[in-house]
Design an enzyme around this catalytic site. Structure first.
Site, PDB file in Angstrom:
ATOM      1  N   GLU A   1      58.042 -17.983  11.746  1.00 50.83           N
ATOM      2  CA  GLU A   1      58.002 -18.550  10.393  1.00 50.83           C
ATOM      3  C   GLU A   1      59.005 -19.691  10.230  1.00 50.83           C
ATOM      4  O   GLU A   1      58.660 -20.754   9.730  1.00 50.83           O
ATOM      5  CB  GLU A   1      58.283 -17.457   9.354  1.00 50.83           C
ATOM      6  CG  GLU A   1      58.367 -18.015   7.949  1.00 50.83           C
ATOM      7  CD  GLU A   1      58.400 -16.980   6.845  1.00 50.83           C
ATOM      8  OE1 GLU A   1      58.611 -15.791   7.127  1.00 50.83           O
ATOM      9  OE2 GLU A   1      58.197 -17.382   5.686  1.00 50.83           O
TER      10      GLU A   1
ATOM     11  N   ASP B   1      57.922 -12.897  12.109  1.00 53.16           N
ATOM     12  CA  ASP B   1      58.484 -13.116  10.776  1.00 53.16           C
ATOM     13  C   ASP B   1      59.842 -12.409  10.801  1.00 53.16           C
ATOM     14  O   ASP B   1      59.911 -11.176  10.783  1.00 53.16           O
ATOM     15  CB  ASP B   1      57.574 -12.521   9.702  1.00 53.16           C
ATOM     16  CG  ASP B   1      57.990 -12.960   8.310  1.00 53.16           C
ATOM     17  OD1 ASP B   1      59.155 -13.373   8.150  1.00 53.16           O
ATOM     18  OD2 ASP B   1      57.157 -12.883   7.392  1.00 53.16           O
TER      19      ASP B   1
ATOM     20  N   ILE C   1      62.358 -12.161   8.665  1.00 51.77           N
ATOM     21  CA  ILE C   1      62.581 -11.338   7.466  1.00 51.77           C
ATOM     22  C   ILE C   1      61.326 -11.447   6.620  1.00 51.77           C
ATOM     23  O   ILE C   1      61.086 -12.471   5.973  1.00 51.77           O
ATOM     24  CB  ILE C   1      63.802 -11.815   6.636  1.00 51.77           C
ATOM     25  CG1 ILE C   1      65.089 -11.758   7.459  1.00 51.77           C
ATOM     26  CG2 ILE C   1      63.932 -10.966   5.371  1.00 51.77           C
ATOM     27  CD1 ILE C   1      66.359 -12.093   6.675  1.00 51.77           C
ATOM     28  N   ASP C   2      60.507 -10.433   6.642  1.00 51.82           N
ATOM     29  CA  ASP C   2      59.358 -10.430   5.743  1.00 51.82           C
ATOM     30  C   ASP C   2      59.812  -9.705   4.483  1.00 51.82           C
ATOM     31  O   ASP C   2      60.144  -8.519   4.517  1.00 51.82           O
ATOM     32  CB  ASP C   2      58.139  -9.742   6.369  1.00 51.82           C
ATOM     33  CG  ASP C   2      56.902  -9.992   5.519  1.00 51.82           C
ATOM     34  OD1 ASP C   2      56.696 -11.151   5.110  1.00 51.82           O
ATOM     35  OD2 ASP C   2      56.171  -9.037   5.238  1.00 51.82           O
TER      36      ASP C   2
ATOM     37  N   THR D   1      61.762 -11.956   2.128  1.00 49.51           N
ATOM     38  CA  THR D   1      63.024 -12.689   1.945  1.00 49.51           C
ATOM     39  C   THR D   1      63.513 -12.594   0.495  1.00 49.51           C
ATOM     40  O   THR D   1      64.706 -12.440   0.239  1.00 49.51           O
ATOM     41  CB  THR D   1      62.845 -14.171   2.358  1.00 49.51           C
ATOM     42  OG1 THR D   1      62.434 -14.197   3.727  1.00 49.51           O
ATOM     43  CG2 THR D   1      64.128 -14.954   2.209  1.00 49.51           C
TER      44      THR D   1
ATOM     45  N   ASP E   1      52.937 -13.112   8.667  1.00 53.45           N
ATOM     46  CA  ASP E   1      53.028 -11.995   7.719  1.00 53.45           C
ATOM     47  C   ASP E   1      52.136 -10.834   8.158  1.00 53.45           C
ATOM     48  O   ASP E   1      52.391  -9.684   7.796  1.00 53.45           O
ATOM     49  CB  ASP E   1      52.549 -12.422   6.320  1.00 53.45           C
ATOM     50  CG  ASP E   1      53.417 -13.507   5.698  1.00 53.45           C
ATOM     51  OD1 ASP E   1      54.643 -13.395   5.789  1.00 53.45           O
ATOM     52  OD2 ASP E   1      52.853 -14.460   5.125  1.00 53.45           O
TER      53      ASP E   1
END
Ligand SMILES: O=P([O-])([O-])O[C@@H]1[C@H](O)[C@H](O)[C@@H](O)[C@H](O)[C@H]1O
Ligand SMILES: [Mg+2]
Length: 315
Positions: A70, A90, A92-93, A95, A220
């Site tokens: 990402e 990702d 930090i999915d 954020t 995601d």
């Protein structure tokens, strides 16, 4: 026969756990926030640091592998999925959750070869839940097998969704029109964890019957898509066919607005009612790129059913 990708999967689990530790530590400090596509599309130094850490560690171990991350894409790298072994990350999915210390934050790592997801790892690090799936070998949470809900009545279901990070009035209107129709089916409830990856794991766990979202990226859903299917769920488009949401824009099935002015959200919502006998749903609509004429933007719509069926019902 030895599993060719087992060592890569073991590595993904270990690095996701380490990334989770970094995220938990970062939560104790100030989180410096900047924005990306809109004022509510947030990013922090921790997102970037964690992605670099994961990529660096994988490169050392698997130097020939490729990456779609990402934050790398946000920094200008291409998001091309080739047939080569590719880690779809990702860091930090969720954020926005991380920034606000809302307790659902995940590290999501999907791994695709020949455009097929081979394993998915989602570490919901504040809950310390490690979700894993290996193609053909089932889905697990902390080692316990997962199974999607067996609810077949949409009126007895909970649906997960998110509001996304566009505040464009037309997009917001679409979201609410869709939500209104779903609520009025009626369903038992609508929830959202604030992370697409965790929402998909909630489908896999049977905690919610379905998840849909308007505007989603490959990082995601790459890992979550396999976790859902290995738990018995199905990713489907509105035609009832299997969708491959990790392949961006490869199966367009609708347009933002068709000639009669109806949009895919309302079309898709109608599908919910139609498929209520077999239950529900994930829709994926690739994000509308800024500046693109949405009347011409091709969208993809996917639907997750909790039960795997060879022949999907005709809608
Ligand atoms: O930006 P990020 O936190 O990695 O990912 C976001 C989260 O999954 C959110 O729940 C979803 O609504 C957005 O569409 C995603 O972009
Ligand atoms: Mg994400």
């Amino acid at each position: 026969m030895a599993d060719l990708w087992q060592s890569a999967m073991d590595h993904a689990v270990a690095i996701a756990r380490k990334a989770g530790e970094t995220i938990r530590e970062a939560l104790l400090n100030d989180r410096k926030v900047t924005t990306k596509s809109s004022s509510v599309d947030l990013v922090t130094q921790t997102d970037q640091k964690v992605e670099k850490m994961i990529i660096q560690s994988v490169k050392e171990r698997f130097p020939a592998h490729r990456f779609i991350g990402e934050e790398s894409v946000a920094a200008g790298e291409a998001s091309n999925l080739t047939t080569a072994p590719t880690w779809i990350i990702d860091p930090i999915d969720g954020t926005t959750n991380f920034v606000h210390a809302f307790p659902f934050v995940a590290v999501s790592i999907g791994f695709a070869v020949n455009s097929q997801v081979e394993f998915g790892v989602v570490y919901s690090c504040l809950e310390d839940k490690m979700y894993t799936a290996r193609r053909g070998k089932g889905a697990f949470c902390n080692g316990e097998p997962l199974q999607v809900s067996d609810q077949t009545d949409v009126k007895q279901s909970i649906i997960a969704t998110e509001f996304g990070s566009s505040r464009d009035p037309e997009v917001v209107e679409n979201i609410f029109s869709s939500l209104r129709k779903i609520l009025c089916i009626p369903v038992h409830g609508v929830r959202g964890a604030g992370t697409a990856a965790v929402n998909m794991c909630l489908v896999a766990s049977g905690s919610v019957e379905a998840y849909y979202e308007i505007g989603i990226h490959v990082w995601d859903v790459a890992a979550g898509s396999l976790i859902v299917t290995e738990a018995g769920g199905v990713l489907m488009d509105v035609e009832g066919k299997n969708a491959k949401p990790w392949l961006p824009n490869t199966r367009p099935v609708g347009r933002n607005r068709d000639a009669t002015g109806s949009n895919p959200v309302s079309q898709a919502t109608k599908q919910i009612v139609k498929i209520s006998k077999t239950t529900l749903i994930v829709f994926f609509f690739p994000r509308i790129a800024k500046g693109v004429d949405t009347t011409e933007t091709v969208h993809e719509i996917s639907v997750t059913l909790p039960r795997k069926t060879e022949n999907h019902p005709e809608f």
